[in-house]
Design a protein around this motif. Structure first.
Motif, mmCIF file in Angstrom:
data_model
loop_
_atom_site.group_PDB
_atom_site.id
_atom_site.type_symbol
_atom_site.label_atom_id
_atom_site.label_comp_id
_atom_site.label_asym_id
_atom_site.label_seq_id
_atom_site.Cartn_x
_atom_site.Cartn_y
_atom_site.Cartn_z
ATOM 1 N N GLN A 1 1.363 4.212 -2.882
ATOM 2 C CA GLN A 1 1.212 5.626 -2.568
ATOM 3 C C GLN A 1 2.471 6.430 -2.894
ATOM 4 O O GLN A 1 2.399 7.617 -3.146
ATOM 5 C CB GLN A 1 0.888 5.823 -1.087
ATOM 6 N N SER A 2 3.622 5.768 -2.884
ATOM 7 C CA SER A 2 4.899 6.465 -3.043
ATOM 8 C C SER A 2 5.485 6.353 -4.442
ATOM 9 O O SER A 2 6.617 6.798 -4.660
ATOM 10 C CB SER A 2 5.920 5.902 -2.046
ATOM 11 N N ARG B 1 0.845 -1.192 0.000
ATOM 12 C CA ARG B 1 0.000 0.000 0.000
ATOM 13 C C ARG B 1 0.885 1.247 0.000
ATOM 14 O O ARG B 1 0.664 2.197 -0.751
ATOM 15 C CB ARG B 1 -0.928 0.009 1.219
ATOM 16 N N ARG B 2 1.916 1.221 0.825
ATOM 17 C CA ARG B 2 2.832 2.360 0.894
ATOM 18 C C ARG B 2 3.619 2.519 -0.410
ATOM 19 O O ARG B 2 3.894 3.639 -0.849
ATOM 20 C CB ARG B 2 3.782 2.218 2.078
#
Length: 85
Positions: A31-32, A27-28
């Motif tokens: 997002q990144s 998920r991170r």
């Protein structure tokens, strides 16, 4: 990804926490994606994010363990609860 999960399982020493951290890692990563720099190998970038997620999970675990040691089970009566003698 198997390498990410294996790293997290080795660091956290708990399969369920490793599964949860793997999901959070991806998920991170998603997002990144805009912040990925070409000067860094993609695998290194992913593993760094996974390692940070393992640190977060371990910190959360130790914080929760400390909270559970602070008060015996059933001792919490809620904020503002009246004490009756």
């Amino acid at each position: 990804s198997v390498p990410v999960f294996n790293l997290l399982r080795r660091l956290l020493r708990n399969e369920q926490e490793a599964e949860d951290a793997t999901v959070e890692t991806f998920r991170r990563i998603y997002q990144s994606l805009g912040g990925f720099r070409d000067d860094c190998a993609e695998r290194v970038w992913v593993m760094r994010i996974a390692h940070r997620e393992a640190s977060r999970a371990a910190s959360k675990r130790s914080h929760e363990a400390a909270l559970s040691l602070d008060a015996p089970e059933g001792a919490w009566s809620g904020w503002g609860a009246a004490v009756v003698d």
